[in-house]
Design an enzyme around this catalytic site. Structure first.
Site, PDB file in Angstrom:
ATOM      1  N   GLU A  29      14.728  16.677 -12.355  1.00 29.05           N
ATOM      2  CA  GLU A  29      14.095  15.431 -12.926  1.00 29.05           C
ATOM      3  C   GLU A  29      13.482  15.870 -14.246  1.00 29.05           C
ATOM      4  O   GLU A  29      12.536  16.711 -14.022  1.00 29.05           O
ATOM      5  CB  GLU A  29      12.973  14.852 -11.804  1.00 29.05           C
ATOM      6  N   ARG A 254      13.358  26.529   0.134  1.00 32.76           N
ATOM      7  CA  ARG A 254      12.820  26.441  -1.124  1.00 32.76           C
ATOM      8  C   ARG A 254      12.336  28.041  -1.448  1.00 32.76           C
ATOM      9  O   ARG A 254      12.049  28.522  -0.417  1.00 32.76           O
ATOM     10  CB  ARG A 254      11.683  25.479  -1.141  1.00 32.76           C
ATOM     11  N   LYS A 264       5.834  20.973 -10.072  1.00 32.62           N
ATOM     12  CA  LYS A 264       5.984  20.465 -11.261  1.00 32.62           C
ATOM     13  C   LYS A 264       4.521  19.692 -11.363  1.00 32.62           C
ATOM     14  O   LYS A 264       3.904  19.686 -12.471  1.00 32.62           O
ATOM     15  CB  LYS A 264       7.151  19.862 -11.477  1.00 32.62           C
TER      16      LYS A 264
HETATM   17  P1  ATP Z   1       8.928  20.135  -7.566  1.00 34.65           P
HETATM   18  O1  ATP Z   1       8.463  20.043  -6.003  1.00 34.65           O
HETATM   19  O2  ATP Z   1       8.401  21.332  -8.293  1.00 34.65           O
HETATM   20  O3  ATP Z   1       8.213  18.820  -8.373  1.00 34.65           O
HETATM   21  P2  ATP Z   1      11.554  19.119  -7.359  1.00 34.65           P
HETATM   22  O4  ATP Z   1      12.358  19.401  -6.180  1.00 34.65           O
HETATM   23  O5  ATP Z   1      10.899  17.690  -7.318  1.00 34.65           O
HETATM   24  O6  ATP Z   1      10.341  20.131  -7.572  1.00 34.65           O
HETATM   25  P3  ATP Z   1      13.477  18.611  -9.335  1.00 34.65           P
HETATM   26  O7  ATP Z   1      13.636  18.411 -10.737  1.00 34.65           O
HETATM   27  O8  ATP Z   1      13.810  17.517  -8.456  1.00 34.65           O
HETATM   28  O9  ATP Z   1      12.179  19.352  -8.826  1.00 34.65           O
HETATM   29  O10 ATP Z   1      14.431  19.743  -8.841  1.00 34.65           O
HETATM   30  C1  ATP Z   1      15.946  20.077  -9.253  1.00 34.65           C
HETATM   31  C2  ATP Z   1      16.302  20.951  -8.034  1.00 34.65           C
HETATM   32  O11 ATP Z   1      15.754  22.325  -8.036  1.00 34.65           O
HETATM   33  C3  ATP Z   1      16.487  20.141  -6.685  1.00 34.65           C
HETATM   34  O12 ATP Z   1      17.868  20.528  -6.048  1.00 34.65           O
HETATM   35  C4  ATP Z   1      15.424  21.163  -5.918  1.00 34.65           C
HETATM   36  O13 ATP Z   1      15.766  21.183  -4.607  1.00 34.65           O
HETATM   37  C5  ATP Z   1      15.303  22.368  -6.841  1.00 34.65           C
HETATM   38  N1  ATP Z   1      14.046  23.193  -6.392  1.00 34.65           N
HETATM   39  C6  ATP Z   1      12.834  22.728  -6.965  1.00 34.65           C
HETATM   40  N2  ATP Z   1      11.823  23.615  -6.625  1.00 34.65           N
HETATM   41  C7  ATP Z   1      12.497  24.551  -5.966  1.00 34.65           C
HETATM   42  C8  ATP Z   1      12.038  25.802  -5.341  1.00 34.65           C
HETATM   43  N3  ATP Z   1      10.805  26.301  -5.121  1.00 34.65           N
HETATM   44  N4  ATP Z   1      13.000  26.472  -4.587  1.00 34.65           N
HETATM   45  C9  ATP Z   1      14.505  26.250  -4.473  1.00 34.65           C
HETATM   46  N5  ATP Z   1      14.890  24.896  -5.350  1.00 34.65           N
HETATM   47  C10 ATP Z   1      13.833  24.291  -5.993  1.00 34.65           C
HETATM   48 MG    MG Z   2      12.859  16.224  -6.811  1.00 35.85          MG
END
Ligand code: ATP
Ligand code: MG
Length: 542
Positions: A29, A254, A264
């Site tokens: 995102e 994760r 984020k």
């Molecule tokens: P955050 O919780 O930091 O806001 P998010 O999952 O909402 O992260 P996205 O931009 O949606 O952020 O993430 C894109 C991809 O990265 C998703 O498939 C998510 O599962 C993966 N991802 C994000 N953070 C991690 C992490 N700490 N470990 C593994 N994969 C991650």
């Molecule tokens: Mg997300």
């Protein structure tokens, strides 16, 4: 790459002919910069597809315009390139808004979606709990015609934000809360960076995502563990929308790192509150921050691969990441002399105008890097940490009054006198050198009290050194974010580097002998050199 559960599934799917090609996607995102946790998702998606000669798309999940910004899109593309990956296609969730809309209409026509007038609070009440079933919305049995009309009006912008939603008609008593008539469209009168003001309604992630995967021919849709119980819904949308290609979702754990915030939302809060100097601040766990600090893509990739891929969330020590950098740079980079906390040294028996240039290999463990000359003369700097007035014990293997040490690659020097200011601070030390002891001259019957580095004062270049401690004091995510901030996370020192570093390029990496791995900062200029300490030479932990 080592085996993991996803790799095994892909292998089987190829062997059984369930798929002809592996297609994955990374779906960020664009609401902030990428962090090291995202690196797991990026590296795994690309590496797995590459392993099977498949392909990987970068697809921006831009279905929530209120969070998103073009600058984040640009930064994400840049970071992925930096990691060394080339997406097969760069796509946007918003590319599919028309198709999403048509498929929502299709669901309405099949009696599988309805327009609902419950507001958010009411919807929560109707939803039930984990232990009790929900109640049907009073709007659940609207006719198909009425739903089609209302949905079209929603699209046309007739209603206010939150006034109506489009919901899938599934099962309000399902034990899986996600199946209790989830919202698939919401009204949002918000400008979108790609589609402008065309849309007044935006699809929800759970509805948009499986359709995007299906349209792109994604075979293995990898996401993190929290989507585990959304998978049934994912499959429901693919089936009910009658998608030609059927993608499958797989969830992995994760990655978390000790003393590191990996969200984020929090990283954005730090930037917006001015607690750090932007998303690429050297202390940030963003890819841009790590890069600026001096991390290499190889170090990050090796680290991520070494943490594996499994179906549990994992927290690994920040030490592992640091070690990965040390391992990567040890042979690769030049070593150099830098004095970050200088103490003036005068060699009283060395001629005033004389400078000797001593040939020294850049990295004794890697001859291919060649050599440079380092200066020796009457006026030098050593690090304040390498001097103490009175030698305290046998363990002190550095300089002290009446003690003799080797200045690395040069001569034995002995301290004879200390000069202090009126407050008693040591401002200069006077030493004599022994010309017989030149390094490499085969002189070895007198053992010096250690081997310390120095720079020659008249040829050295002034430099600023940024030293870092963890941004967060502890890993306890329950405490207030700003209270957890380490007040000593950034320390700037003013010192000197050997003359050879005058022409260093931004991003160049070094091992400063006995001091750490450093990288030339983005703001460094020829007349104002700035170096970031990426990591110390040795782990602080036992
Ligand atoms: P955050 O919780 O930091 O806001 P998010 O999952 O909402 O992260 P996205 O931009 O949606 O952020 O993430 C894109 C991809 O990265 C998703 O498939 C998510 O599962 C993966 N991802 C994000 N953070 C991690 C992490 N700490 N470990 C593994 N994969 C991650
Ligand atoms: Mg997300």
């Amino acid at each position: 790459m080592e085996s993991n559960f996803v790799k095994t599934i892909m292998e089987e799917d190829l062997n059984k002919g369930k798929v002809n090609e592996i297609v994955t996607r990374f779906p960020p995102e664009p609401s902030a910069y990428l962090h090291i946790g995202h690196a797991r998702a990026i590296i795994m998606n690309f590496e797995l597809a590459n392993h099977f000669s498949g392909r990987t798309n970068l697809r921006f999940d831009d279905t929530n315009p209120s969070n998103e910004d073009q600058s984040f899109v640009d930064a994400i593309i840049k970071d992925i390139k930096w990691l060394g990956y080339e997406p097969d296609k760069i796509l946007y969730g918003s590319d599919y808004f028309d198709i999403n809309y048509d498929l929502a209409v299709k669901l309405i026509k099949k009696g599988l979606a309805y327009v609902c007038d419950l507001n958010a609070d009411q919807m929560r009440d109707y939803r039930g709990t984990l232990t009790s079933p929900g109640k049907d919305s009073p709007y659940r049995d609207r006719s198909i015609e009425e739903n089609l009309k209302l949905f079209e009006e929603m699209k046309a912008g007739k209603y206010k934000d939150g006034e109506k939603t489009l919901r899938a008609k599934i099962d309000m008593s399902s034990p899986n809360m996600n199946m209790r008539d989830p919202v698939i469209y919401r009204i949002m009168h918000t400008h979108h960076q790609n589609t402008g003001d065309k849309w007044h309604i935006y699809p929800m992630y759970d509805f948009a995502h499986p359709i995007q995967d299906a349209l792109e021919g994604v075979t293995h849709s990898l996401c993190s563990l929290e989507y585990d119980d959304h998978r049934v819904l994912y499959d429901w949308f693919v089936e009910k929308c009658e998608m030609e290609h059927i993608p499958h979702q797989y969830e992995f754990g994760r990655l978390n790192i000790t003393n590191t915030i990996m969200s984020k939302r929090y990283l954005k809060a730090l930037v917006e509150a001015g607690k750090v100097n932007g998303f690429d601040d050297q202390r940030m766990p963003t890819l841009a921050g790590l890069k600026r600090r001096g991390y290499t893509k190889e170090a990050i990739k090796n680290f991520i691969l070494s943490t594996g891929l499994s179906r549990v969330n994992s927290t690994v020590s920040s030490e592992m990441l640091e070690n990965s950098l040390r391992n990567d740079l040890n042979y690769k980079v030049k070593r150099a002399h830098a004095v970050i906390n200088p103490l003036k040294v005068t060699i009283t028996n060395y001629p005033e105008d004389q400078i000797e240039w001593i040939d020294v290999p850049y990295n004794p463990d890697n001859e291919a890097l060649g050599s440079r000359k380092i200066a020796f003369g009457k006026h030098l700097y050593i690090d304040q940490d390498d001097f103490i007035e009175v030698k305290p014990n046998k363990k002190w293997r550095r300089l002290a009054l009446d003690v003799e040490v080797r200045l690395m690659r040069a001569y034995f020097v002995k301290c004879n006198e200390i000069i202090k200011d009126k407050d008693g601070n040591i401002v200069e030390i006077l030493c004599t050198y022994d010309p017989e002891t030149k390094s490499g001259s085969g002189f070895n019957d007198r053992k010096p009290n250690g081997n310390i580095h120095y720079v020659e004062a008249t040829t050295a270049k002034k430099a600023e050194f940024n030293l870092f401690e963890p941004l967060m004091l502890d890993s306890d995510s329950k405490k207030d974010l700003f209270e957890r901030l380490n007040p000593n996370s950034w320390l700037t020192m003013n010192g000197f580097v050997e003359t050879d570093l005058e022409n260093t390029e931004i991003g160049e990496k070094f091992q400063f002998i006995r001091t750490g791995y450093f990288a030339t900062d983005y703001d460094s200029k020829k007349d104002k050199l700035i170096f970031n300490r990426t990591v110390e030479l040795k782990s602080r932990f036992k």
